[in-house]
Design a protein around this motif. Structure first.
Motif: not given
Length: 150
Positions: A58-85
């Motif tokens: 997605h390119g650089p994230m704005d201030d205040g934007v974080v990554c949420e692990h929908k898959c509940n896996e801290p080691l996951c780096v898959r950018v996908h609606a069910k994983h990392l958003v």
């Protein structure tokens, strides 16, 4: 944007499963998240591995934007609606509390084991590539004191 060598280095530390894409590089304590170290402009950089992955997509994230692990896996780096958003800090905290990942200031894996110990066990299980049985065992079995393995 990182150069091709940095991107290749990042992906060399990822093991893909049919669901999550697991980070197998450095892991930070106490949160159990992956850390990616690389050089840019002759300076050492350290970033969350999952954040680096999101920024690749997605390119650089704005201030205040974080990554949420929908898959509940801290080691996951898959950018996908069910994983990392991309998310907000407050939404991410609410999600973590709802799943039992956050209790006060303690980061847990859902069974009382520290997240860093769980992440280290998963990384060890992925040492020779993806093995579903080994990963599932690492996720659920606290096993021996992980500090003795390293």
């Amino acid at each position: 944007m990182p150069n091709a060598r940095t991107i290749a280095l990042f992906w060399s530390k990822v093991v893909k499963s049919p669901t999550c894409w697991y980070w197998t590089g450095a892991i930070s304590a106490p949160d159990g998240y992956g850390r990616f170290n690389y050089q840019r402009d002759n300076r050492q950089r350290t970033v969350l591995a999952h954040r680096f992955s999101v920024e690749l997509v997605h390119g650089p994230m704005d201030d205040g934007v974080v990554c949420e692990h929908k898959c509940n896996e801290p080691l996951c780096v898959r950018v996908h609606a069910k994983h990392l958003v991309q998310s907000t800090y407050s939404e991410n905290v609410r999600f973590a509390i709802a799943l039992g990942r956050l209790s006060g200031h303690t980061l847990l894996d859902g069974s009382g084991r520290s997240r860093v110990d769980r992440s280290i066990a998963i990384r060890e299980a992925l040492k020779f590539g993806y093995n579903e049985e080994a990963v599932m065992r690492a996720k659920t079995d606290p096993g021996p004191d992980q500090a003795t393995l390293f």
